[in-house]
Scaffold this motif. Structure first.
Motif, PDB file in Angstrom:
ATOM      1  N   LEU A   1       0.809  -1.212   0.000  1.00  0.00           N
ATOM      2  CA  LEU A   1       0.000   0.000   0.000  1.00  0.00           C
ATOM      3  C   LEU A   1       0.846   1.267   0.000  1.00  0.00           C
ATOM      4  N   GLY A   2       2.110   1.124  -0.307  1.00  0.00           N
ATOM      5  CA  GLY A   2       2.972   2.289  -0.423  1.00  0.00           C
ATOM      6  C   GLY A   2       3.839   2.576   0.785  1.00  0.00           C
ATOM      7  N   LEU A   3       3.808   1.692   1.787  1.00  0.00           N
ATOM      8  CA  LEU A   3       4.619   1.911   2.977  1.00  0.00           C
ATOM      9  C   LEU A   3       5.875   1.057   2.949  1.00  0.00           C
ATOM     10  N   TYR A   4       6.902   1.552   3.607  1.00  0.00           N
ATOM     11  CA  TYR A   4       8.154   0.811   3.782  1.00  0.00           C
ATOM     12  C   TYR A   4       8.267   0.385   5.234  1.00  0.00           C
ATOM     13  N   HIS A   5       9.108  -0.601   5.492  1.00  0.00           N
ATOM     14  CA  HIS A   5       9.416  -0.924   6.882  1.00  0.00           C
ATOM     15  C   HIS A   5      10.063   0.296   7.519  1.00  0.00           C
ATOM     16  N   THR A   6       9.774   0.526   8.782  1.00  0.00           N
ATOM     17  CA  THR A   6      10.401   1.630   9.498  1.00  0.00           C
ATOM     18  C   THR A   6      11.849   1.291   9.838  1.00  0.00           C
ATOM     19  N   THR A   7      12.097   0.053  10.191  1.00  0.00           N
ATOM     20  CA  THR A   7      13.434  -0.447  10.515  1.00  0.00           C
ATOM     21  C   THR A   7      13.518  -1.882  10.038  1.00  0.00           C
ATOM     22  N   GLU A   8      14.652  -2.252   9.482  1.00  0.00           N
ATOM     23  CA  GLU A   8      14.897  -3.647   9.100  1.00  0.00           C
ATOM     24  C   GLU A   8      15.634  -4.360  10.232  1.00  0.00           C
ATOM     25  N   ARG A   9      15.617  -5.673  10.213  1.00  0.00           N
ATOM     26  CA  ARG A   9      16.237  -6.486  11.258  1.00  0.00           C
ATOM     27  C   ARG A   9      17.680  -6.072  11.532  1.00  0.00           C
ATOM     28  N   ASN A  10      18.456  -5.841  10.484  1.00  0.00           N
ATOM     29  CA  ASN A  10      19.877  -5.521  10.657  1.00  0.00           C
ATOM     30  C   ASN A  10      20.147  -4.022  10.576  1.00  0.00           C
ATOM     31  N   GLY A  11      19.105  -3.202  10.574  1.00  0.00           N
ATOM     32  CA  GLY A  11      19.287  -1.760  10.486  1.00  0.00           C
ATOM     33  C   GLY A  11      19.675  -1.285   9.101  1.00  0.00           C
ATOM     34  N   ALA A  12      19.775  -2.193   8.133  1.00  0.00           N
ATOM     35  CA  ALA A  12      20.226  -1.836   6.783  1.00  0.00           C
ATOM     36  C   ALA A  12      19.173  -1.080   5.994  1.00  0.00           C
ATOM     37  N   GLY A  13      17.965  -1.033   6.461  1.00  0.00           N
ATOM     38  CA  GLY A  13      16.910  -0.360   5.722  1.00  0.00           C
ATOM     39  C   GLY A  13      16.876   1.132   5.948  1.00  0.00           C
ATOM     40  N   LEU A  14      18.014   1.730   6.203  1.00  0.00           N
ATOM     41  CA  LEU A  14      18.062   3.157   6.461  1.00  0.00           C
ATOM     42  C   LEU A  14      18.310   3.930   5.178  1.00  0.00           C
ATOM     43  N   VAL A  15      18.085   5.230   5.213  1.00  0.00           N
ATOM     44  CA  VAL A  15      18.341   6.074   4.057  1.00  0.00           C
ATOM     45  C   VAL A  15      19.836   6.051   3.762  1.00  0.00           C
ATOM     46  N   SER A  16      20.183   5.851   2.509  1.00  0.00           N
ATOM     47  CA  SER A  16      21.580   5.794   2.106  1.00  0.00           C
ATOM     48  C   SER A  16      22.224   7.167   2.219  1.00  0.00           C
TER      49      SER A  16
ATOM     50  N   PHE B   1       9.732  -4.285  10.992  1.00  0.00           N
ATOM     51  CA  PHE B   1       9.841  -5.529  10.224  1.00  0.00           C
ATOM     52  C   PHE B   1       9.214  -6.719  10.928  1.00  0.00           C
ATOM     53  N   SER B   2       9.184  -6.711  12.247  1.00  0.00           N
ATOM     54  CA  SER B   2       8.597  -7.830  12.985  1.00  0.00           C
ATOM     55  C   SER B   2       8.132  -7.345  14.355  1.00  0.00           C
ATOM     56  N   PRO B   3       6.960  -6.721  14.440  1.00  0.00           N
ATOM     57  CA  PRO B   3       6.504  -6.202  15.726  1.00  0.00           C
ATOM     58  C   PRO B   3       6.256  -7.322  16.731  1.00  0.00           C
ATOM     59  N   ALA B   4       6.402  -6.998  17.994  1.00  0.00           N
ATOM     60  CA  ALA B   4       6.127  -7.965  19.055  1.00  0.00           C
ATOM     61  C   ALA B   4       4.657  -8.375  18.991  1.00  0.00           C
ATOM     62  N   VAL B   5       4.381  -9.589  19.379  1.00  0.00           N
ATOM     63  CA  VAL B   5       3.019 -10.124  19.318  1.00  0.00           C
ATOM     64  C   VAL B   5       2.047  -9.271  20.114  1.00  0.00           C
ATOM     65  N   ASP B   6       2.475  -8.775  21.254  1.00  0.00           N
ATOM     66  CA  ASP B   6       1.570  -8.015  22.115  1.00  0.00           C
ATOM     67  C   ASP B   6       1.699  -6.501  21.959  1.00  0.00           C
ATOM     68  N   SER B   7       2.381  -6.037  20.913  1.00  0.00           N
ATOM     69  CA  SER B   7       2.539  -4.596  20.717  1.00  0.00           C
ATOM     70  C   SER B   7       1.263  -3.997  20.121  1.00  0.00           C
ATOM     71  N   PRO B   8       1.055  -2.693  20.306  1.00  0.00           N
ATOM     72  CA  PRO B   8      -0.192  -2.065  19.860  1.00  0.00           C
ATOM     73  C   PRO B   8      -0.350  -1.899  18.351  1.00  0.00           C
ATOM     74  N   ARG B   9       0.715  -2.067  17.568  1.00  0.00           N
ATOM     75  CA  ARG B   9       0.652  -1.954  16.105  1.00  0.00           C
ATOM     76  C   ARG B   9       0.102  -0.614  15.635  1.00  0.00           C
ATOM     77  N   THR B  10       0.850   0.420  15.840  1.00  0.00           N
ATOM     78  CA  THR B  10       0.423   1.769  15.488  1.00  0.00           C
ATOM     79  C   THR B  10       0.940   2.180  14.115  1.00  0.00           C
TER      80      THR B  10
END
Length: 87
Positions: A1-16, A62-71
């Protein structure tokens, strides 16, 4: 839907820093990104609990905790609403 992950597992998904382009992270100004320094256990993998004070509860972490609020941030909501699929 046009969104990117906010953070990737290894932090590599940051702005270059090389060209300023998006390389896989959310580029919206109102969404947080978890810094590599949050890797408390030093395993080179960022978890939702390590990023809890940043974006660990965001739906697009990339992988929110099961009990997180998902905002979503306000701008993430705008991106979703602007997607032609939802019209």
């Amino acid at each position: 839907l046009g969104l990117y992950h906010t953070t990737e597992r290894n932090g590599a998904g940051l702005v270059s820093e090389d060209d300023g382009g998006i390389v896989g992270a959310d580029h919206l100004s109102d969404t947080e990104v978890c810094p590599d320094s949050a890797d408390a256990n030093g395993n080179s993998s960022l978890s939702a609990s390590e990023c809890e004070t940043f974006d660990g509860g965001n739906l697009m972490f990339f992988s929110p905790a099961v009990d997180s609020p998902r905002t979503l941030s306000a701008k993430q909501g705008q991106v979703i609403k602007a997607n032609p699929i939802l019209r």
